[in-house]
Design a protein around this motif. Structure first.
Motif, PDB file in Angstrom:
ATOM      1  N   LYS A   7       0.838  -1.275  -0.022  1.00  0.00           N
ATOM      2  CA  LYS A   7      -0.392   0.054  -0.207  1.00  0.00           C
ATOM      3  C   LYS A   7       0.909   1.124   0.103  1.00  0.00           C
ATOM      4  O   LYS A   7       0.348   2.443   0.286  1.00  0.00           O
ATOM      5  CB  LYS A   7      -0.966  -0.074   1.193  1.00  0.00           C
ATOM      6  N   ASN A  29      -1.636  -5.907  -7.067  1.00  0.00           N
ATOM      7  CA  ASN A  29      -2.918  -5.190  -6.496  1.00  0.00           C
ATOM      8  C   ASN A  29      -2.976  -3.729  -6.826  1.00  0.00           C
ATOM      9  O   ASN A  29      -1.872  -2.992  -6.453  1.00  0.00           O
ATOM     10  CB  ASN A  29      -2.771  -5.422  -4.918  1.00  0.00           C
ATOM     11  N   ASP A  30      -3.910  -3.330  -7.223  1.00  0.00           N
ATOM     12  CA  ASP A  30      -4.422  -2.015  -7.094  1.00  0.00           C
ATOM     13  C   ASP A  30      -3.957  -1.308  -8.548  1.00  0.00           C
ATOM     14  O   ASP A  30      -4.282  -0.160  -9.081  1.00  0.00           O
ATOM     15  CB  ASP A  30      -4.060  -1.299  -6.275  1.00  0.00           C
ATOM     16  N   GLY A  61     -10.040  -3.584  -6.740  1.00  0.00           N
ATOM     17  CA  GLY A  61     -11.245  -3.493  -5.670  1.00  0.00           C
ATOM     18  C   GLY A  61     -12.171  -2.559  -6.471  1.00  0.00           C
ATOM     19  O   GLY A  61     -12.075  -1.835  -7.462  1.00  0.00           O
ATOM     20  N   ASP A 118     -10.523   1.047  -7.390  1.00  0.00           N
ATOM     21  CA  ASP A 118      -9.270   0.827  -7.991  1.00  0.00           C
ATOM     22  C   ASP A 118      -9.228   0.890  -9.411  1.00  0.00           C
ATOM     23  O   ASP A 118      -8.226   0.685 -10.051  1.00  0.00           O
ATOM     24  CB  ASP A 118      -8.753  -0.637  -7.566  1.00  0.00           C
TER      25      ASP A 118
HETATM   26 MG   LIG Z   1      -7.618  -2.621  -3.959  1.00  0.00          MG
END
Ligand SMILES: [Mg+2]
Ligand SMILES: Cc1ncc(COP(=O)(O)OP(=O)(O)O)c(N)n1
Ligand SMILES: Cc1nc(C(=O)O)sc1CCOP(=O)(O)O
Length: 208
Positions: A41, A69-70, A85, A88
């Motif tokens: 993150k 991720n993302d 998500g 995202d």
């Molecule tokens: Mg995400």
């Protein structure tokens, strides 16, 4: 063609600090993880690229698939898969950018409508959760295992179950039709890489 069945290991930067990221990720792959998600993150683009590239090499060596991720741009740079998500970015845009063969997944929480949209936008898998109490993301919206029955009947896409998945809770998800279980804490909160290998093997064996 990537097999979307089995253990889906997800990294966690705080949990895998102090030099654990690569040895623990490789341990998960040795133990049989089929997908490995790089979940970081931070905004440190240089470190993120270096770590993701190293994970891509490990995945290639062990015949697994790296998922970012993302971050569509990082996935595109590495030729990796992507998980998005609800906030995202667009799955359809990602599919266009990464191509037909890329593994792209979408978070659907506990909502079949979100899964419908993800499927229509070209998701390779649909992810539901959180099924149990999660050490990593305690505030994620809750889902019940009964949701999996309906999802299995309605969607052709493989189903990923996430959130508080342990060796104890995974069988109930697999029995209800989860094709993959995505795991952070119960896999990587371990005292050694060898312990991660053992845990990954045990998760993988649930799919035999
Ligand atoms: Mg995400
Ligand atoms: C396999 C899988 N499922 C769900 C998530 C959660 O994605 P998101 O809701 O975008 O939350 P963050 O992980 O980005 O905090 C996931 N990462 N992987
Ligand atoms: C990243 C994430 N997403 C979730 C969701 O429900 O969408 S639960 C979760 C954390 C999963 O970690 P653990 O295996 O430690 O519970």
């Amino acid at each position: 063609m990537t097999s979307l069945r089995g253990l889906y290991a997800i990294t966690d930067t705080p949990l895998l600090a102090d030099g654990k990221l690569l040895p623990y990720a490789e341990a998960a792959l040795i133990g049989g993880a089929r997908l490995l998600q790089y979940r970081d993150k931070s905004t440190d683009a240089a470190r993120r690229f270096d770590e993701a590239q190293a994970l891509a090499e490990l995945c290639q060596r062990h015949g697994a698939t790296l998922i970012i991720n993302d971050d569509l741009e990082l996935a595109a740079r590495l030729g990796a898969g992507l998980h998005l998500g609800q906030t995202d970015g667009s799955l359809a845009t990602a599919r266009t950018r990464l191509g037909a063969d890329a593994v792209i997944g979408g978070t659907c929480h506990a909502q079949l409508e979100l899964a419908e949209r993800a499927a229509n936008e070209g998701a390779s898998y649909i992810a539901f959760g959180r099924f149990f109490n999660s050490n990593t993301k305690p505030g994620a919206p809750a889902a019940t295992v009964e949701l999996l029955d309906e999802a299995r009947a309605r969607f052709a896409q493989p189903i990923v179950a996430i959130g508080g998945v342990t060796l104890g809770t995974a069988p109930s998800l697999i029995a209800r039709g989860a094709s993959m279980v995505a795991v952070i804490h119960a896999l990587f909160a371990a005292d050694s890489a060898l312990e991660v290998v053992d845990r990954a093997r045990a998760f993988a064996a649930l799919f035999d």
